[in-house]
Design a protein around this motif. Structure first.
Motif, PDB file in Angstrom:
ATOM      1  N   ASP A   1       0.784  -1.238   0.000  1.00 17.79           N
ATOM      2  CA  ASP A   1       0.000   0.000   0.000  1.00 17.79           C
ATOM      3  C   ASP A   1       0.815   1.287   0.000  1.00 17.79           C
ATOM      4  O   ASP A   1       0.317   2.347   0.379  1.00 17.79           O
ATOM      5  CB  ASP A   1      -0.955   0.007   1.200  1.00 17.79           C
ATOM      6  CG  ASP A   1      -0.222   0.056   2.538  1.00 17.79           C
ATOM      7  OD1 ASP A   1       1.005  -0.173   2.561  1.00 17.79           O
ATOM      8  OD2 ASP A   1      -0.885   0.313   3.558  1.00 17.79           O
TER       9      ASP A   1
ATOM     10  N   PHE B   1       0.012   2.954  -4.470  1.00 12.40           N
ATOM     11  CA  PHE B   1      -1.103   2.655  -3.576  1.00 12.40           C
ATOM     12  C   PHE B   1      -1.466   1.183  -3.683  1.00 12.40           C
ATOM     13  O   PHE B   1      -1.079   0.498  -4.626  1.00 12.40           O
ATOM     14  CB  PHE B   1      -2.327   3.524  -3.910  1.00 12.40           C
ATOM     15  CG  PHE B   1      -2.844   3.334  -5.309  1.00 12.40           C
ATOM     16  CD1 PHE B   1      -3.886   2.462  -5.567  1.00 12.40           C
ATOM     17  CD2 PHE B   1      -2.280   4.021  -6.372  1.00 12.40           C
ATOM     18  CE1 PHE B   1      -4.363   2.281  -6.861  1.00 12.40           C
ATOM     19  CE2 PHE B   1      -2.747   3.853  -7.671  1.00 12.40           C
ATOM     20  CZ  PHE B   1      -3.790   2.980  -7.912  1.00 12.40           C
ATOM     21  N   GLY B   2      -2.219   0.709  -2.712  1.00 15.21           N
ATOM     22  CA  GLY B   2      -2.624  -0.688  -2.693  1.00 15.21           C
ATOM     23  C   GLY B   2      -3.791  -0.948  -3.621  1.00 15.21           C
ATOM     24  O   GLY B   2      -4.814  -0.266  -3.545  1.00 15.21           O
TER      25      GLY B   2
ATOM     26  N   GLY C   1      -7.377  -1.851  -1.931  1.00 14.91           N
ATOM     27  CA  GLY C   1      -8.182  -0.890  -1.180  1.00 14.91           C
ATOM     28  C   GLY C   1      -9.482  -0.588  -1.906  1.00 14.91           C
ATOM     29  O   GLY C   1      -9.541  -0.620  -3.138  1.00 14.91           O
TER      30      GLY C   1
ATOM     31  N   SER D   1      -9.719   1.975  -4.824  1.00 18.25           N
ATOM     32  CA  SER D   1      -8.385   2.583  -4.763  1.00 18.25           C
ATOM     33  C   SER D   1      -7.968   3.204  -6.095  1.00 18.25           C
ATOM     34  O   SER D   1      -7.373   4.292  -6.125  1.00 18.25           O
ATOM     35  CB  SER D   1      -7.349   1.546  -4.325  1.00 18.25           C
ATOM     36  OG  SER D   1      -7.299   0.460  -5.240  1.00 18.25           O
TER      37      SER D   1
ATOM     38  N   GLY E   1      -1.729   6.067  -0.381  1.00 21.89           N
ATOM     39  CA  GLY E   1      -0.433   5.397  -0.287  1.00 21.89           C
ATOM     40  C   GLY E   1       0.694   6.408  -0.166  1.00 21.89           C
ATOM     41  O   GLY E   1       0.764   7.159   0.810  1.00 21.89           O
TER      42      GLY E   1
END
Length: 234
Positions: free
Chosen positions: A161, A211-212, A215, A218, A229
């Motif tokens: 993440d 970023f993950g 999520g 996301s 993230g």
């Protein structure tokens, strides 16, 4: 008229495979497609690069030299782009697949002007085949295309993440960065993208966000500029 936001999204091949770790997981790809579709409908111009790790990871045999191994990897990214773009089309998006080398009538040979026109027409554009040359990773292909297409930002959707000072899977005390400069990424040899790609970002002032993937929404949030993230600034 305000300039439309243009992003280059990097997806890992392994992420597309879901829990199977190989091939494709349609539910996973559908979830990605739904988020991209919302973003495109809100005016974001989206280009996508997909890794080939769900089919091929480097030299799996010493009997295959590096050049041939890299060529197999490039073809794996082509397969991924064809599959994902087809599913995007099925779900109501217009797409175009460009590759770094000629593949008959399967994809279109990359042209900045044609890719730019496709993005301006609201199509989701896929860039397959990396740079078209061995010894360059998909990371380098991502950065190269982002620079060529004058993207506002590279979005790296990963299993992790954000960017950490060490591997959080190994070190439970690893520190996550909310923001880090590309200079620090290069100096500290942090594994955001490979070193050659990081230096290309540094020299051309191309920002990134990590970023993950898992999520909630996301990708959609990242395309709006909401990053939970790590931002890699220039």
């Amino acid at each position: 008229m305000d300039k439309q936001r243009r992003v280059l999204l990097k997806l890992s091949g392994e992420a597309l495979a879901g829990e199977k770790k190989t091939g494709f997981d349609e539910e996973t790809v559908r979830a990605v497609a739904a988020q991209v579709k919302k973003s495109v409908e809100e005016g974001v111009q989206v280009a996508i690069v997909i890794g080939g790790g769900n089919f091929w990871r480097g030299r799996s045999s010493k009997a295959i030299d590096r050049v041939k191994a890299d060529q197999i990897g490039m073809l794996a990214t082509v397969m991924n782009c064809i599959y994902v773009s087809s599913l995007f089309t099925y779900l109501g998006m217009e797409t175009e697949v460009f590759s770094a080398f000629t593949i008959g009538g399967v994809t279109r040979l990359f042209s900045k002007d044609e890719a730019d026109a496709a993005l301006n027409a609201g199509k989701v554009v896929f860039f397959a085949g990396g740079t078209g040359h061995p010894y360059f990773s998909t990371d380098t292909g991502v950065v190269l295309r982002a620079i060529e297409m004058e993207a506002d930002e590279i979005l790296l959707a990963k299993a992790i993440d954000g960017v950490y000072d060490s591997d959080p899977k190994v070190n439970p005390d690893a520190k996550k960065f909310d923001t880090i400069t590309i200079e620090d990424v290069v100096e500290k040899r942090l594994q955001v993208i490979d070193l050659a790609a990081s230096i290309l970002c540094l020299e051309n002032r191309m920002p990134m966000a990590v970023f993950g993937l898992e999520g909630e929404d996301s990708i959609y949030q990242a395309m709006k500029g909401n990053i939970t993230g790590t931002r890699v600034t220039v």
